[in-house]
Scaffold this motif. Structure first.
Motif, mmCIF file in Angstrom:
data_model
loop_
_atom_site.group_PDB
_atom_site.id
_atom_site.type_symbol
_atom_site.label_atom_id
_atom_site.label_comp_id
_atom_site.label_asym_id
_atom_site.label_seq_id
_atom_site.Cartn_x
_atom_site.Cartn_y
_atom_site.Cartn_z
ATOM 1 N N GLY A 1 2.366 -3.591 8.777
ATOM 2 C CA GLY A 1 3.063 -2.551 9.376
ATOM 3 C C GLY A 1 3.548 -1.681 8.448
ATOM 4 O O GLY A 1 3.720 -1.896 7.150
ATOM 5 N N PRO A 2 4.165 -0.677 8.927
ATOM 6 C CA PRO A 2 4.894 0.351 8.021
ATOM 7 C C PRO A 2 6.279 -0.140 7.458
ATOM 8 O O PRO A 2 7.056 -1.116 7.976
ATOM 9 C CB PRO A 2 5.224 1.546 8.811
ATOM 10 N N MET A 3 6.610 0.481 6.395
ATOM 11 C CA MET A 3 7.729 0.240 5.394
ATOM 12 C C MET A 3 8.658 1.554 5.631
ATOM 13 O O MET A 3 8.176 2.532 4.929
ATOM 14 C CB MET A 3 7.411 -0.270 4.214
ATOM 15 N N TRP A 4 9.872 1.444 5.986
ATOM 16 C CA TRP A 4 10.575 2.505 6.187
ATOM 17 C C TRP A 4 11.184 2.928 5.039
ATOM 18 O O TRP A 4 11.282 1.892 4.097
ATOM 19 C CB TRP A 4 11.840 2.331 7.166
ATOM 20 N N THR A 5 11.769 3.970 4.961
ATOM 21 C CA THR A 5 12.662 4.163 3.621
ATOM 22 C C THR A 5 13.920 3.582 3.824
ATOM 23 O O THR A 5 14.144 2.835 4.628
ATOM 24 C CB THR A 5 13.122 5.694 3.672
ATOM 25 N N GLY B 1 4.591 6.715 4.313
ATOM 26 C CA GLY B 1 3.532 6.533 4.544
ATOM 27 C C GLY B 1 3.297 4.914 3.559
ATOM 28 O O GLY B 1 2.058 4.614 3.759
ATOM 29 N N ASP B 2 4.113 4.195 3.268
ATOM 30 C CA ASP B 2 4.119 2.950 2.733
ATOM 31 C C ASP B 2 3.824 1.893 3.775
ATOM 32 O O ASP B 2 4.302 2.125 4.704
ATOM 33 C CB ASP B 2 5.452 2.434 1.949
ATOM 34 N N GLY B 3 3.029 0.923 3.490
ATOM 35 C CA GLY B 3 2.860 -0.002 4.390
ATOM 36 C C GLY B 3 2.673 -1.596 3.566
ATOM 37 O O GLY B 3 2.609 -1.641 2.420
ATOM 38 N N MET B 4 2.715 -2.514 4.496
ATOM 39 C CA MET B 4 2.639 -3.991 3.963
ATOM 40 C C MET B 4 1.752 -4.626 4.833
ATOM 41 O O MET B 4 1.798 -4.765 5.995
ATOM 42 C CB MET B 4 3.761 -4.707 3.687
ATOM 43 N N VAL B 5 0.741 -5.376 4.113
ATOM 44 C CA VAL B 5 -0.330 -6.238 4.960
ATOM 45 C C VAL B 5 -0.340 -7.500 4.291
ATOM 46 O O VAL B 5 -0.455 -7.535 3.072
ATOM 47 C CB VAL B 5 -1.559 -5.430 4.787
ATOM 48 N N VAL B 6 -0.307 -8.507 5.320
ATOM 49 C CA VAL B 6 -0.421 -9.804 4.791
ATOM 50 C C VAL B 6 -1.657 -10.405 5.241
ATOM 51 O O VAL B 6 -1.956 -10.481 6.328
ATOM 52 C CB VAL B 6 0.963 -10.628 5.238
ATOM 53 N N VAL B 7 -2.238 -10.833 4.310
ATOM 54 C CA VAL B 7 -3.718 -11.386 4.804
ATOM 55 C C VAL B 7 -3.875 -13.110 4.289
ATOM 56 O O VAL B 7 -3.278 -13.444 3.359
ATOM 57 C CB VAL B 7 -4.916 -10.653 4.000
ATOM 58 N N PHE C 1 -3.148 0.368 -3.642
ATOM 59 C CA PHE C 1 -2.507 -0.806 -3.378
ATOM 60 C C PHE C 1 -2.394 -1.838 -4.570
ATOM 61 O O PHE C 1 -2.801 -1.616 -5.631
ATOM 62 C CB PHE C 1 -3.325 -1.516 -2.429
ATOM 63 N N ARG C 2 -1.451 -2.767 -4.321
ATOM 64 C CA ARG C 2 -1.243 -3.845 -5.269
ATOM 65 C C ARG C 2 -1.214 -4.988 -4.231
ATOM 66 O O ARG C 2 -0.629 -5.277 -3.233
ATOM 67 C CB ARG C 2 0.144 -3.500 -5.854
ATOM 68 N N VAL C 3 -1.767 -6.260 -4.815
ATOM 69 C CA VAL C 3 -2.143 -7.474 -4.220
ATOM 70 C C VAL C 3 -1.045 -8.628 -4.872
ATOM 71 O O VAL C 3 -1.310 -8.771 -6.221
ATOM 72 C CB VAL C 3 -3.267 -8.113 -3.992
ATOM 73 N N THR D 1 0.799 -1.119 -0.058
ATOM 74 C CA THR D 1 0.018 -0.035 0.113
ATOM 75 C C THR D 1 0.968 1.192 -0.057
ATOM 76 O O THR D 1 1.814 1.639 0.742
ATOM 77 C CB THR D 1 -1.077 -0.162 1.158
ATOM 78 N N THR D 2 0.473 2.126 -0.952
ATOM 79 C CA THR D 2 1.491 3.350 -1.150
ATOM 80 C C THR D 2 0.485 4.749 -1.175
ATOM 81 O O THR D 2 -0.489 4.766 -1.858
ATOM 82 C CB THR D 2 2.077 3.128 -2.523
ATOM 83 N N PRO D 3 1.164 5.357 -0.614
ATOM 84 C CA PRO D 3 0.696 6.836 -0.711
ATOM 85 C C PRO D 3 0.135 7.358 -2.222
ATOM 86 O O PRO D 3 1.070 7.397 -2.821
ATOM 87 C CB PRO D 3 1.458 8.067 0.165
#
Length: 134
Positions: free
Chosen positions: A65-69, A77-83, A108-110, A32-34
């Motif tokens: 959780g968030p993804m740092w630079t 503002g980037d994040g990654m979610v695993v479902v 987002f991209r899945v 997920t990306t701003p």
């Protein structure tokens, strides 16, 4: 004499056969990306986190959780979610319900992701009733 070439991709069935002794747990990663900077992301953050906790409570959320630079010094503002989902289409439906995506703060991209290797260790100390993820 014909030159051998390395394939650019392998069929999923070939990968599954090669790793048949491993876990082969299918999950889905939502990157997920701003869309317009961090401001709209911060405006949706409280609702987004409540949504994530609801997914966790329902047993859908594996990790997020968030993804740092890349220099590990800031967050853009980037994040990654695993479902856990039955299909990529179902994972997309889950992502579409996220307030971040509903309000247009993030796109987002899945991607399907199969877990084969790794460990998770939880230390539970009975005497102090504490735990640590190692």
């Amino acid at each position: 004499m014909q030159e051998e070439t390395t394939p650019q991709a392998l069929p999923v069935d070939d990968v599954m056969a090669a790793s048949k002794e491993m876990l082969q747990k299918q999950l889905y990663v939502i990157f997920t990306t701003p869309v317009d900077g961090i401001g709209p992301v911060l405006a949706c953050l409280e609702e987004h986190l409540a949504f994530q906790v609801a997914l966790e409570t329902d047993g859908i959320l594996f990790a997020a959780g968030p993804m740092w630079t890349d220099d590990e010094q800031s967050w853009e503002g980037d994040g990654m979610v695993v479902v856990r989902a039955a299909s990529r289409a179902e994972a997309i439906e889950i992502a579409e319900r996220d307030p971040m995506h509903i309000k247009g703060a993030r796109s987002f991209r899945v991607r399907p992701w199969m877990i084969n290797e790794g460990t998770m260790t939880i230390r539970l100390d009975h005497s102090s009733q504490t735990y640590r993820i190692l």
